[in-house]
Design a protein around this motif. Structure first.
Motif: not given
Length: 505
Positions: A219-220, A327-329, A341-342
């Motif tokens: 999930q974003r 959770t992230g992009r 992105e991480d």
């Protein structure tokens, strides 16, 4: 359920239909019931683009598909929901809809494989001319109708919404949108990533977790998720003690008030509501679960629709370890999954893009009046039931903060009252006309992505009754069940009278 070609031809030939119902889903079947009971002499037909009834509940085939509101309110007021499941799966809902069709002998009134691609209102004829595409033969035809009930919902049933993700060509696995789920998909023993955090995602993850090697919900932005019992013990007790009809009626009222209370509580006390929801989540999750990352939405409860999980199935899968949340992009797809992105890489054999749906009014048909196109963005919703400048047309959009069907029933009642008033006055058409320069705002005051993406193509609403698109049962009981059918904004016309001047919004 099918309709013989001869029956289809007989429905749509001859004299103009009194009412053309678009769509044989839950809205269209409901409208057909009300017309059958309240206006038994009227000639109507349901035009359904697919080869079966059910709409959403037959179209979507992904694992676990179910309602996200209880069937005591999502079901029809006129037909008790007798199944013990309150949060019901699609097969049970389809059985219920098939029963509703059989109860009113609607089989012969449904024309399958018939999609209305354009509709043109003639002020001279006082009729709609519907251009109908025949999906079974490739032909097209015209159908005349005095009134149109657009029970098409507001989703694009041809395609869902999928953002453009970089690197998808390099991914070695399968990418699937839930709207086009392969019925032969075998995900047993495979790693699955479900992109999304809405109702579809929270349904898919626990449903697949039992067979897949592991399911990750990517999930974003987190969503508010609340558990509800799949079976409503109070409602089932009421039906056992009082009988199906009376027990259902009382259960329905109980749940309407529960929904109203919780929505009002969230709107008036958002900080407290947020605390209650997150405390409930924490109690169902492992002690070391990072709730501040994965269940910490950046908006208040009910600014967007809450997600319901029956019997807390999502939380059980997370606690068991068969599912997880990231959770992230997304940075890019890679050969073996998705890189965030991480720098985290989520390994996947299958990626499911539960990224939402595209909003589309009236199934995408082209709307005209006297041959001139009608731009929906220039129209204004009247009582959430009609559109300014569009005579003899019912807008059928249900609630976004409660069960869809609660509003559809009230809209059908209002249509029947309008038709009765037209019969009594000898009128052939009615049109809602706003005051010049009336202040407007977006039709759907809702933060969902599918709404935001479509706002520039949607009708508008006013800022005061009767030009508001209310999302409360009590307000619509006042406007639709008990409201006037001949106020100063409605222009009724007889065939011999000149059409009124239209007003720009």
């Amino acid at each position: 359920m099918t309709t013989e070609p001869t029956a289809t031809a007989s429905i749509l030939s001859g004299e103009p239909l009194d009412v053309a119902i678009l769509g044989a889903g839950i809205s269209g079947i409901g409208a057909a019931h009300y017309l059958t009971v309240e206006h038994p002499g009227r000639r109507f037909a349901i035009l359904e683009s697919r080869d079966t009834i059910g709409g959403t509940w037959d179209l979507f085939k992904y694992p676990g598909i179910r309602s996200d509101s209880d069937l005591h309110t999502f079901g029809y007021e006129f037909k008790p929901w007798t199944d013990p499941q309150a949060i019901a799966d699609a097969p049970r809902i389809l059985d219920y809809l098939r029963e509703a069709v059989a109860d009113d002998d609607l089989e012969s009134k449904i024309a399958f494989n018939r999609r209305v691609v354009s509709a043109d209102w003639s002020d001279d004829e006082q009729l709609w001319t519907l251009t109908v595409q025949h999906y079974d033969t490739g032909e097209s035809s015209e159908v005349k109708a005095r009134w149109v009930f657009a029970g098409t919902g507001y989703y694009n049933y041809a395609e869902g919404f999928t953002p453009e993700f970089p690197g998808t060509d390099s991914f070695a696995g399968q990418i699937i949108h839930p709207q086009h789920w392969p019925e032969d998909l075998d995900y047993r023993g495979k790693k699955v990533v479900v992109i999304g955090s809405g109702a579809t995602a929270v349904t898919l993850v626990p449903s697949m977790a039992g067979d897949a090697a592991h399911v990750t919900m990517l999930q974003r932005t987190p969503t508010y998720v609340i558990p509800l019992p799949r079976k409503d013990p109070i409602a089932n007790t009421m039906k056992t003690v009082l009988g199906d009809k009376r027990g259902f009626a009382l259960s329905r009222q109980k749940n309407i008030w529960q929904q109203k209370f919780f929505y009002s509580f969230c709107q008036s006390h958002p900080k407290l509501a947020r605390k209650v929801i997150r405390s409930t989540n924490a109690a169902l999750l492992p002690r070391d679960f990072d709730i501040d990352t994965h269940f910490n939405p950046p908006y208040d409860p009910w600014d967007q629709r809450l997600c319901v999980v029956p019997d807390g199935d999502l939380f059980r899968a997370l606690k068991k370890g068969t599912a997880s949340i990231a959770t992230g992009r997304i940075k890019t797809f890679v050969e073996n999954g998705i890189e965030l992105e991480d720098g985290t890489v989520l390994e996947a054999d299958i990626v499911v893009t539960a990224t939402g749906l595209n909003l589309q009014m009236f199934g995408g048909l082209e709307l005209h009046r006297n041959g001139e196109p009608i731009a929906l963005r220039d129209t204004i919703a009247y009582r959430g039931a009609m559109l300014s400048g569009v005579p003899n047309w019912t807008l059928a959009i249900g609630y976004t903060n409660s069960s869809w069907t609660l509003k559809i029933g009230l809209l059908c009642e209002y249509l029947c009252r309008i038709l009765t008033h037209m019969d009594e006055g000898g009128f052939t058409s009615v049109e809602a006309i706003p005051d010049p320069g009336m202040e407007t705002r977006p039709l759907l005051d809702f933060g969902a992505g599918y709404v935001k993406r479509a706002l520039d193509r949607l009708p508008k609403q006013g800022v005061a009754e009767p030009w508001t698109m209310t999302m409360a049962v009590a307000a619509d009981v006042k406007q639709l069940r008990n409201g006037e059918v001949d106020d100063r904004f409605l222009n009724y016309r007889k065939a011999t009278e000149k059409a009124p001047e239209t007003v720009d919004a």
